[in-house]
Design a protein around this motif. Structure first.
Motif, mmCIF file in Angstrom:
data_model
loop_
_atom_site.group_PDB
_atom_site.id
_atom_site.type_symbol
_atom_site.label_atom_id
_atom_site.label_comp_id
_atom_site.label_asym_id
_atom_site.label_seq_id
_atom_site.Cartn_x
_atom_site.Cartn_y
_atom_site.Cartn_z
ATOM 1 N N GLY A 136 0.787 -1.235 0.000
ATOM 2 C CA GLY A 136 0.000 0.000 0.000
ATOM 3 C C GLY A 136 0.816 1.281 0.000
ATOM 4 O O GLY A 136 0.293 2.344 -0.301
ATOM 5 N N ARG A 137 2.113 1.192 0.325
ATOM 6 C CA ARG A 137 2.965 2.387 0.304
ATOM 7 C C ARG A 137 3.353 2.781 -1.121
ATOM 8 O O ARG A 137 3.699 3.933 -1.370
ATOM 9 C CB ARG A 137 4.225 2.162 1.134
ATOM 10 N N LEU A 138 3.325 1.810 -2.019
ATOM 11 C CA LEU A 138 3.664 2.112 -3.421
ATOM 12 C C LEU A 138 2.464 2.723 -4.117
ATOM 13 O O LEU A 138 1.341 2.233 -3.989
ATOM 14 C CB LEU A 138 4.078 0.844 -4.171
ATOM 15 N N ARG A 139 2.717 3.788 -4.873
ATOM 16 C CA ARG A 139 1.662 4.438 -5.657
ATOM 17 C C ARG A 139 1.885 4.085 -7.116
ATOM 18 O O ARG A 139 2.989 4.232 -7.636
ATOM 19 C CB ARG A 139 1.703 5.953 -5.455
ATOM 20 N N ARG A 140 0.853 3.607 -7.767
ATOM 21 C CA ARG A 140 0.928 3.217 -9.173
ATOM 22 C C ARG A 140 0.103 4.176 -10.023
ATOM 23 O O ARG A 140 -0.761 4.888 -9.524
ATOM 24 C CB ARG A 140 0.443 1.786 -9.356
ATOM 25 N N LEU A 141 0.398 4.154 -11.323
ATOM 26 C CA LEU A 141 -0.239 5.076 -12.268
ATOM 27 C C LEU A 141 -0.825 4.314 -13.449
ATOM 28 O O LEU A 141 -0.264 3.309 -13.892
ATOM 29 C CB LEU A 141 0.806 6.059 -12.809
ATOM 30 N N ARG A 142 -1.934 4.836 -13.948
ATOM 31 C CA ARG A 142 -2.470 4.317 -15.212
ATOM 32 C C ARG A 142 -3.187 5.451 -15.928
ATOM 33 O O ARG A 142 -3.695 6.386 -15.296
ATOM 34 C CB ARG A 142 -3.380 3.119 -14.993
ATOM 35 N N LEU A 143 -3.213 5.350 -17.237
ATOM 36 C CA LEU A 143 -3.948 6.317 -18.053
ATOM 37 C C LEU A 143 -5.422 5.972 -18.016
ATOM 38 O O LEU A 143 -5.800 4.799 -18.019
ATOM 39 C CB LEU A 143 -3.482 6.275 -19.511
ATOM 40 N N THR A 144 -6.251 6.984 -18.025
ATOM 41 C CA THR A 144 -7.689 6.799 -18.185
ATOM 42 C C THR A 144 -8.003 6.862 -19.681
ATOM 43 O O THR A 144 -7.126 7.138 -20.502
ATOM 44 C CB THR A 144 -8.463 7.923 -17.472
ATOM 45 N N ARG A 145 -9.249 6.653 -20.015
ATOM 46 C CA ARG A 145 -9.668 6.780 -21.415
ATOM 47 C C ARG A 145 -9.361 8.198 -21.918
ATOM 48 O O ARG A 145 -8.839 8.384 -23.010
ATOM 49 C CB ARG A 145 -11.164 6.480 -21.541
ATOM 50 N N GLU A 146 -9.669 9.201 -21.074
ATOM 51 C CA GLU A 146 -9.380 10.598 -21.445
ATOM 52 C C GLU A 146 -7.881 10.814 -21.602
ATOM 53 O O GLU A 146 -7.427 11.532 -22.497
ATOM 54 C CB GLU A 146 -9.953 11.556 -20.396
ATOM 55 N N GLY A 147 -7.089 10.204 -20.735
ATOM 56 C CA GLY A 147 -5.638 10.322 -20.824
ATOM 57 C C GLY A 147 -5.097 9.737 -22.118
ATOM 58 O O GLY A 147 -4.207 10.317 -22.757
ATOM 59 N N ARG A 148 -5.627 8.593 -22.504
ATOM 60 C CA ARG A 148 -5.198 7.984 -23.778
ATOM 61 C C ARG A 148 -5.583 8.872 -24.957
ATOM 62 O O ARG A 148 -4.822 9.028 -25.908
ATOM 63 C CB ARG A 148 -5.787 6.583 -23.922
ATOM 64 N N ALA A 149 -6.766 9.484 -24.887
ATOM 65 C CA ALA A 149 -7.204 10.384 -25.961
ATOM 66 C C ALA A 149 -6.303 11.622 -26.016
ATOM 67 O O ALA A 149 -5.928 12.072 -27.108
ATOM 68 C CB ALA A 149 -8.663 10.785 -25.751
ATOM 69 N N ARG A 150 -5.968 12.171 -24.859
ATOM 70 C CA ARG A 150 -5.076 13.347 -24.819
ATOM 71 C C ARG A 150 -3.698 13.002 -25.366
ATOM 72 O O ARG A 150 -3.110 13.776 -26.115
ATOM 73 C CB ARG A 150 -4.930 13.874 -23.394
ATOM 74 N N LEU A 151 -3.188 11.853 -24.982
ATOM 75 C CA LEU A 151 -1.878 11.425 -25.468
ATOM 76 C C LEU A 151 -1.898 11.262 -26.983
ATOM 77 O O LEU A 151 -0.980 11.708 -27.670
ATOM 78 C CB LEU A 151 -1.455 10.114 -24.793
ATOM 79 N N LYS A 152 -2.941 10.678 -27.501
ATOM 80 C CA LYS A 152 -3.057 10.491 -28.958
ATOM 81 C C LYS A 152 -3.103 11.839 -29.670
ATOM 82 O O LYS A 152 -2.424 12.043 -30.678
ATOM 83 C CB LYS A 152 -4.312 9.679 -29.283
ATOM 84 N N ALA A 153 -3.881 12.764 -29.151
ATOM 85 C CA ALA A 153 -3.975 14.103 -29.760
ATOM 86 C C ALA A 153 -2.630 14.828 -29.668
ATOM 87 O O ALA A 153 -2.196 15.466 -30.630
ATOM 88 C CB ALA A 153 -5.065 14.921 -29.066
ATOM 89 N N ALA A 154 -1.977 14.717 -28.531
ATOM 90 C CA ALA A 154 -0.688 15.388 -28.347
ATOM 91 C C ALA A 154 0.389 14.758 -29.215
ATOM 92 O O ALA A 154 1.297 15.453 -29.695
ATOM 93 C CB ALA A 154 -0.280 15.332 -26.874
#
Length: 131
Positions: A81-99
């Motif tokens: 629980g001390r480790l923080r993980r990250l993932r893209l959301t659907r919106e994040g994937r869309a932003r990455l694609k546009a960028a």
């Protein structure tokens, strides 16, 4: 002064990339982090900081607005629980694609101005700097 000249060059290059990414609403620093998260699904925050050579506090300050905007999720590791993980959301994937479209444009323009071979030479030379 080598440092000041490279800093000026870096600022000019950043302005080019930022201009091409502007339509996506993603800054160059955000783009780098979104791409890093996409490369390694559910990577830890410490791993992303290491990959991008960022201080943990800098990473947190940059990620917070991205989380607030719904582009990424930050969550606790199921086993530690001390480790923080990250993932893209659907919106994040869309932003990455546009960028990415803007990044590709900037990358092509930059490669016309400064050859990738010259950039590689500077990077290799900078790796010799010991702190």
């Amino acid at each position: 002064c080598l440092y000041l000249r490279l800093r000026l060059a870096s600022r000019r290059l950043l302005a080019l990339y930022e201009a091409r990414l502007a339509a996506s609403g993603v800054s160059m620093s955000q783009f780098g982090l979104l791409a890093g998260i996409a490369e390694e699904p559910e990577l830890t925050m410490s791993r992303l900081a290491e990959k991008r050579e960022l201080a943990a506090s800098t990473l947190t300050r940059t990620l917070r607005p991205m989380e607030d905007a719904g582009w990424i999720e930050i969550f606790a590791d199921a086993e530690n629980g001390r480790l923080r993980r990250l993932r893209l959301t659907r919106e994040g994937r869309a932003r990455l694609k546009a960028a990415y479209a803007g990044w590709k444009s900037a990358q092509a323009e930059a490669a016309e101005i400064v050859s990738p071979r010259d950039v590689e030479r500077v990077l290799r030379a900078s790796e010799k700097i010991a702190l």
